[in-house]
Design an enzyme around this catalytic site. Sequence first.
Site, PDB file in Angstrom:
ATOM      1  N   VAL A   8       4.290   8.193  -4.688  1.00 40.98           N
ATOM      2  CA  VAL A   8       2.851   7.978  -4.782  1.00 40.98           C
ATOM      3  C   VAL A   8       2.303   8.072  -3.369  1.00 40.98           C
ATOM      4  CG1 VAL A   8       2.831   6.623  -6.906  1.00 40.98           C
ATOM      5  CG2 VAL A   8       3.134   5.460  -4.716  1.00 40.98           C
ATOM      6  N   SER A   9       1.003   8.338  -3.258  1.00 41.87           N
ATOM      7  CA  SER A   9       0.406   8.604  -1.946  1.00 41.87           C
ATOM      8  C   SER A   9       0.068   7.358  -1.140  1.00 41.87           C
ATOM      9  CB  SER A   9      -0.860   9.443  -2.111  1.00 41.87           C
ATOM     10  OG  SER A   9      -0.532  10.668  -2.707  1.00 41.87           O
ATOM     11  N   THR A  10      -0.203   6.244  -1.812  1.00 45.63           N
ATOM     12  CA  THR A  10      -0.594   5.047  -1.077  1.00 45.63           C
ATOM     13  C   THR A  10       0.196   3.842  -1.555  1.00 45.63           C
ATOM     14  OG1 THR A  10      -2.338   4.399  -2.616  1.00 45.63           O
ATOM     15  CG2 THR A  10      -2.970   5.908  -0.843  1.00 45.63           C
TER      16      THR A  10
END
Length: 184
Positions: A8-10
Amino acid sequence: MRIGYARVSTVDQSLDMQIDALKEAGCERIYTEKESGAKDDRPELERALDNLREGDILVVYKLDRLARSTVKLIMTLDEIQKKGAEFVSLNDKIDTTTAAGKALFGMLAVFAEFERNVIIERTKAGLEAARARGRVGGRPKTDQKKIEKAIKLYDTQQYTVSEITEMTGVTKATLYRALKERQA
């Protein structure tokens, strides 16, 4: 062995959905990370790729979990293929263990090469246009004294490379290149 990779990006986002899908797909080992797909430095992806052996299958939930650009995706898929491993993207229905999956992989490679060539053409045209207006391209040269200071700090073994780059303004790549040149 089926090896899963979830990203996931964050930090705020959850990996749960991807992990559940990877487990359901029979992954025995799952590497996870919370990093932007735009970053090339993704340690868990590197670990997953390093642990791939001939006959293994790397499984992701979606292609964009593996790479954001077509070029990076093809480079990663090529690395998997060179190890004698296969690739599966659950959501995109890509499976290189099948003839259709291998064909789709081949088409992706063609589009990636096309994308690379277009970027090269645009870059060359932009540089030629800039030169015609009297501009010189490229990055500014790093001050040799800064590089020498960075090397001296490195040799003391008192500072991390990140600390050295912060103190001197010399990038990691420039420092490592200078250290390599010094060894030669």
